[in-house]
Scaffold this active site. Sequence first.
Site, short mmCIF file in Angstrom:
data_model
loop_
_atom_site.label_atom_id
_atom_site.label_comp_id
_atom_site.label_asym_id
_atom_site.label_seq_id
_atom_site.Cartn_x
_atom_site.Cartn_y
_atom_site.Cartn_z
N ASN A 127 0.82 -1.21 0.00
CA ASN A 127 0.00 0.00 0.00
C ASN A 127 0.85 1.26 0.00
OD1 ASN A 127 -2.38 -1.41 -0.02
ND2 ASN A 127 -2.74 -1.24 2.19
N ASN A 168 -7.45 -9.71 3.17
CA ASN A 168 -8.37 -8.63 2.79
C ASN A 168 -9.74 -9.18 2.39
OD1 ASN A 168 -8.09 -9.64 0.16
ND2 ASN A 168 -6.40 -8.24 -0.28
N CYS A 220 -6.63 -1.18 10.07
CA CYS A 220 -6.35 -1.97 8.88
C CYS A 220 -6.13 -0.98 7.74
CB CYS A 220 -7.47 -2.96 8.59
SG CYS A 220 -9.14 -2.24 8.52
N SER A 221 -6.77 -1.16 6.61
CA SER A 221 -6.61 -0.20 5.53
C SER A 221 -7.44 1.06 5.80
CB SER A 221 -7.01 -0.83 4.19
OG SER A 221 -6.13 -1.89 3.87
N ASP A 222 -8.76 0.88 5.85
CA ASP A 222 -9.64 2.01 6.09
C ASP A 222 -10.30 1.97 7.46
OD1 ASP A 222 -9.19 3.23 3.59
OD2 ASP A 222 -10.61 1.85 2.63
N GLY A 223 -10.10 0.92 8.21
CA GLY A 223 -10.55 0.88 9.59
C GLY A 223 -12.01 0.54 9.78
N TRP A 224 -12.64 -0.14 8.81
CA TRP A 224 -14.06 -0.48 9.01
C TRP A 224 -14.36 -1.96 8.75
CZ3 TRP A 224 -14.72 3.88 5.09
CH2 TRP A 224 -14.35 3.48 3.81
N ARG A 259 -11.59 -5.29 9.12
CA ARG A 259 -10.82 -6.07 10.08
C ARG A 259 -10.71 -5.36 11.43
NH1 ARG A 259 -6.37 -7.14 5.43
NH2 ARG A 259 -7.16 -5.08 4.88
#
Length: 607
Positions: free
Chosen positions: A111, A136, A198-202, A204
């Site tokens: 990322n 993911n 995580c990536s966007d936090g919604w 994992r």
Amino acid sequence: MGVPCEAWAPTTLNHNYEICDTYPQELYVPASAPTKVILSSSKFRSKGRFPVLAYLHKNQAALCRSSQPLSGFSARCEEDEQLLDCILRSNPNTSHMIVVDTRPKINAMANRAAGKGYENEAYYENIKFHFSGIENIHVMRASLSKQIETCQLVPPSMNGFISGVESSGWLKHVRSVLETAAFITASMMEGVSVLVHCSDGWDRTAQTCALAQLLLDPYYRTIQGFQTLIEKEWLAFGHKFTDRCGHIQGDAKEVSPIFTQFIDCVWQLLQILPSAFEFNERYLLVLHDHVYSCQYGTFIGNCQKDRVDLRLTDRTYSLWGFIRSHVTEYRNPLYRRDSTTDVLRLNLCPQSVRFWRGMYNRFENGIHPREPLGDLLAATTEHTQSLTDQADYLTKATSVALRRKAVSQVVSIVPLQRITWLKSELERRGRNSPRKGADNLCDNRFLEEAQQNEGKVEGLGVLGMQEIEESLVSVGALTVTHHADADITSDKIAPDANFINPSHLIQGSGKKLMSQLLSHQACRAVTPELASVALDWKTFRNVKECSCSTPFDHFSRKHHCWRCGEVFCTRCIDKKTALPGHLSQQPVPVCRPCYKDVTRSVSVDTP
């Protein structure tokens, strides 16, 4: 959780969703964090999801959540570093904190090419980093698809099923989520604050934070607490239910079973520690079904702002109201709040993670047990409760009878003289009665006349001669013999040969007769109450359908009518009323015919 407090304070910066439209309006941040630091951190985090408080443990260890930083290969934000330092200093019990990145490290590094990535260890002091390795949304979607294909094998075979479940990797992914939650729990139990993203936090992040709180706090393991947990971690903090569940046609790559995986993880915990959760498997299945059904507005929308804009609270019903009206179906009979510790510790060996047959093979009746163990335990608990309540009623009725008996023993001898006179009078009238039924013509007026003439007999209130005769016969004081002649039939009332002579009634056995008479009257008084409660309940075994022809399967719940003891489906036992034979007088489930009989109503809808 004890907030607001000295270390944590609410902020109004997102009151109108200005900073982050996927965050809730109510947010808690470190009290020492200036506004400028919060605003700059929100710009440095993906989707503006800056670090905020999710849970504060009683040892002051904080669980925070956010999205990945926009660090790229070399970018940094001093304000974001200050915000994490404020989170660290809000906990006086430790000198460091942990940042849990739920992604595999290789994904986080990839990322960085898109200008995102993860925190640079050189810029964040006194912070330890941990990568969990949860895959993911695309990997999870493919994994569940393979498992569903395995469950639909034609023809089915044991080897094919086992190898299919193994190759799908679903159980491996479930175990990795549980391991991350266990790591967060262990860190917080040591007094260390944790930031999860995580990536966007919604996705994992929601899974691991919610599971960690289930392990940390017994409140979230209750039915009401689990509802609160979902409202907070999934609905308020913006899990994309509409996109992930495919409620409307959109990008197919956005669909992923993230919430299904979370429910599966909770079921795994329920199997490992069954006495720690107030809810049962059926509660999880109903919750999962209505996430996808859209029958209620609770899970529609991608965030809190979407639900406010759609005015769902005004235009739809809430799932929580439906669950509350059927809460007895979702209680776990094994739940013991005092038998478990506040914090649950897991032993996540590979064999402890199981395939959830009740979810993925729910409608294949041939592979399920004939009777779910939880339903049998719940029925046994309810039956025990009914019998205990009736025993309490009988105990109270017995105590009342004993008090009446004690009073009768200290009153004057006049009641005993009255019984003696009644006995002799019934014998005389039996000898002089010209036809059957003549005794039924006497009432209290005859007693009053005798009282005026002899001064021995007092009025007995509403107790008639026929009832007195029946009472004396029932306790053995009198016997009624029938004689058949050529022309007439008469009743002769004679004293029982086994009963004491009337002349000795007052000296010796008057009290015994009075006691027997009172006991008989008490038994007659509680007979209707005894008949209002079923002592024997019909077993669930071999009951394949309800009286309304609704078939029973593994998922459908069977219910007992507390009055007749028969087995019914949920729709046929939707009435509750208090039974006269229960001391508590709490409304209990009854079938519709019994409801009409107890309430004496014209129909089940008219009391």
